[in-house]
Design a protein around this motif. Structure first.
Motif, PDB file in Angstrom:
ATOM      1  N   ILE A 167       0.837  -1.138   0.100  1.00  0.00           N
ATOM      2  CA  ILE A 167      -0.015   0.039   0.301  1.00  0.00           C
ATOM      3  C   ILE A 167       0.761   1.374   0.067  1.00  0.00           C
ATOM      4  N   ALA A 168       1.684   1.350   0.850  1.00  0.00           N
ATOM      5  CA  ALA A 168       2.692   2.427   0.800  1.00  0.00           C
ATOM      6  C   ALA A 168       3.340   2.791  -0.413  1.00  0.00           C
ATOM      7  N   GLU A 169       4.116   1.479  -1.201  1.00  0.00           N
ATOM      8  CA  GLU A 169       4.579   1.663  -2.408  1.00  0.00           C
ATOM      9  C   GLU A 169       3.664   2.219  -3.334  1.00  0.00           C
ATOM     10  N   SER A 170       2.535   1.540  -3.450  1.00  0.00           N
ATOM     11  CA  SER A 170       1.097   1.947  -4.399  1.00  0.00           C
ATOM     12  C   SER A 170       1.328   3.664  -4.183  1.00  0.00           C
ATOM     13  N   PHE A 171       0.732   4.265  -3.212  1.00  0.00           N
ATOM     14  CA  PHE A 171       0.742   5.696  -2.867  1.00  0.00           C
ATOM     15  C   PHE A 171       2.041   6.633  -3.077  1.00  0.00           C
ATOM     16  N   LEU A 172       2.992   5.886  -2.508  1.00  0.00           N
ATOM     17  CA  LEU A 172       4.360   6.912  -2.642  1.00  0.00           C
ATOM     18  C   LEU A 172       4.949   7.041  -3.996  1.00  0.00           C
ATOM     19  N   TRP A 173       4.990   5.851  -4.809  1.00  0.00           N
ATOM     20  CA  TRP A 173       5.571   5.641  -6.131  1.00  0.00           C
ATOM     21  C   TRP A 173       4.235   5.992  -7.143  1.00  0.00           C
ATOM     22  N   SER A 174       3.281   6.275  -6.896  1.00  0.00           N
ATOM     23  CA  SER A 174       2.030   6.448  -7.904  1.00  0.00           C
ATOM     24  C   SER A 174       2.452   7.134  -8.864  1.00  0.00           C
ATOM     25  N   ASP A 175       3.167   7.965  -8.988  1.00  0.00           N
ATOM     26  CA  ASP A 175       3.696   8.661 -10.085  1.00  0.00           C
ATOM     27  C   ASP A 175       4.312   7.769 -11.196  1.00  0.00           C
ATOM     28  N   LEU A 176       5.392   6.938 -10.539  1.00  0.00           N
ATOM     29  CA  LEU A 176       6.037   5.984 -11.524  1.00  0.00           C
ATOM     30  C   LEU A 176       5.039   4.882 -12.027  1.00  0.00           C
ATOM     31  N   ILE A 177       4.122   4.405 -11.263  1.00  0.00           N
ATOM     32  CA  ILE A 177       3.379   3.500 -11.433  1.00  0.00           C
ATOM     33  C   ILE A 177       2.153   3.566 -12.145  1.00  0.00           C
ATOM     34  N   THR A 178       1.346   4.922 -12.014  1.00  0.00           N
ATOM     35  CA  THR A 178       0.239   5.121 -12.646  1.00  0.00           C
ATOM     36  C   THR A 178      -0.022   6.477 -13.305  1.00  0.00           C
ATOM     37  N   GLY A 179       1.335   7.342 -12.940  1.00  0.00           N
ATOM     38  CA  GLY A 179       1.166   8.681 -13.449  1.00  0.00           C
ATOM     39  C   GLY A 179       0.382   9.578 -12.414  1.00  0.00           C
ATOM     40  N   GLU A 180       0.094   9.190 -11.378  1.00  0.00           N
ATOM     41  CA  GLU A 180      -0.893   9.870 -10.618  1.00  0.00           C
ATOM     42  C   GLU A 180       0.003  10.502  -9.406  1.00  0.00           C
ATOM     43  N   GLN A 181      -0.502  11.689  -8.854  1.00  0.00           N
ATOM     44  CA  GLN A 181       0.369  12.105  -7.785  1.00  0.00           C
ATOM     45  C   GLN A 181       0.553  11.341  -6.592  1.00  0.00           C
ATOM     46  N   LEU A 182       1.622  11.718  -6.017  1.00  0.00           N
ATOM     47  CA  LEU A 182       1.865  10.872  -4.391  1.00  0.00           C
ATOM     48  C   LEU A 182       0.719  11.162  -3.674  1.00  0.00           C
ATOM     49  N   ASP A 183       0.296  10.193  -2.797  1.00  0.00           N
ATOM     50  CA  ASP A 183      -0.722  10.655  -1.964  1.00  0.00           C
ATOM     51  C   ASP A 183      -0.577   9.889  -0.580  1.00  0.00           C
ATOM     52  N   LEU A 184       0.206  10.417   0.376  1.00  0.00           N
ATOM     53  CA  LEU A 184       0.440   9.675   1.312  1.00  0.00           C
ATOM     54  C   LEU A 184      -0.803   9.622   2.447  1.00  0.00           C
ATOM     55  N   GLU A 185      -1.694  10.488   2.382  1.00  0.00           N
ATOM     56  CA  GLU A 185      -2.879  10.486   3.251  1.00  0.00           C
ATOM     57  C   GLU A 185      -3.552   9.170   2.846  1.00  0.00           C
ATOM     58  N   LYS A 186      -3.824   8.981   1.506  1.00  0.00           N
ATOM     59  CA  LYS A 186      -4.476   7.711   1.141  1.00  0.00           C
ATOM     60  C   LYS A 186      -3.928   6.643   1.713  1.00  0.00           C
ATOM     61  N   ALA A 187      -2.573   6.286   1.397  1.00  0.00           N
ATOM     62  CA  ALA A 187      -1.912   5.301   2.220  1.00  0.00           C
ATOM     63  C   ALA A 187      -2.058   5.198   3.591  1.00  0.00           C
ATOM     64  N   ASN A 188      -2.097   6.011   4.377  1.00  0.00           N
ATOM     65  CA  ASN A 188      -2.366   6.136   5.820  1.00  0.00           C
ATOM     66  C   ASN A 188      -3.733   5.710   6.184  1.00  0.00           C
ATOM     67  N   ASP A 189      -4.731   6.128   5.481  1.00  0.00           N
ATOM     68  CA  ASP A 189      -6.164   6.072   5.495  1.00  0.00           C
ATOM     69  C   ASP A 189      -6.514   4.216   5.175  1.00  0.00           C
ATOM     70  N   VAL A 190      -5.765   3.897   4.024  1.00  0.00           N
ATOM     71  CA  VAL A 190      -6.011   2.475   3.942  1.00  0.00           C
ATOM     72  C   VAL A 190      -5.263   1.634   5.017  1.00  0.00           C
ATOM     73  N   ALA A 191      -4.178   1.826   5.429  1.00  0.00           N
ATOM     74  CA  ALA A 191      -3.389   1.382   6.602  1.00  0.00           C
ATOM     75  C   ALA A 191      -4.356   1.402   8.031  1.00  0.00           C
TER      76      ALA A 191
END
Length: 196
Positions: A167-191
């Motif tokens: 989950i952390a990887e998905s949201f921290l590196w979202s710009d590399l994976i999907t082109g989306e902006q980094l969103d640490l808050e979403k990672a924290n919400d899912v955790a």
């Protein structure tokens, strides 16, 4: 009478032979200075052959994984010492602190900008020790929280540790994976949803 290390150094001799640890330290220094970790240059700086360097540290990806892990390990220790509370809140504080450290790590972001595909492989795949060790570290954190801080695990510890890392990887590196902006808050919400 034997010469002291200082006398040998003044005479132009190396006081001690270089070791694999020196290779890691040198690579880490380069990384922190935002310099490329080039295996040929590193071998030359250490005064060893490339074959020796590869025997010591493996491929470049493995060495970079070790460099990243050395930084991550220190960050985890700091996060654990700063986190307060019990149960899920303690775990979530560590999660947030680690995320903030990663976001603030300029040499890491330089590496990602310079070599995005390599960086993603080193951080998120089995070619380096980074992801495996990160998952093991989160397993240890979860077990500590369960045994001594009152956390009630809703999944088995190995699965939960792996999922938290991904989950952390998905949201921290979202710009590399999907082109989306980094969103640490979403990672924290899912955790939080997984842990409470």
């Amino acid at each position: 009478m034997s010469q002291t290390a200082l006398e040998r150094q003044l005479a132009g001799e190396r006081p001690d032979a270089v070791t694999p640890v020196d290779a890691l330290k040198s690579a880490r220094r380069r990384f922190l200075k935002k310099e490329p970790v080039d295996m040929s240059e590193l071998a030359s700086d250490l005064g060893v052959g490339r074959a020796t360097l590869y025997r010591w540290v493996g491929y470049r990806e493995q060495l970079l994984g070790e460099v990243l892990w050395s930084m991550t390990e220190a960050g985890l220790a700091q996060a654990r010492s700063q986190a307060k509370g019990k149960g899920a809140e303690w775990v979530l504080q560590i999660y947030r602190i680690m995320g903030d450290q990663i976001v603030a790590n300029e040499p890491l972001h330089h590496f990602i900008a310079s070599e995005p595909e390599l960086a993603l492989r080193v951080m998120t795949s089995k070619i380096s020790p980074q992801q495996r060790r990160m998952t093991e570290a989160w397993r240890d954190i979860l077990l500590e929280a369960e045994r001594g801080k009152g956390l009630k695990l809703r999944l088995d510890v190995d699965t939960l540790a792996y999922v938290l890392v991904r989950i952390a990887e998905s949201f921290l590196w979202s710009d590399l994976i999907t082109g989306e902006q980094l969103d640490l808050e979403k990672a924290n919400d899912v955790a939080r949803a997984l842990l409470t």
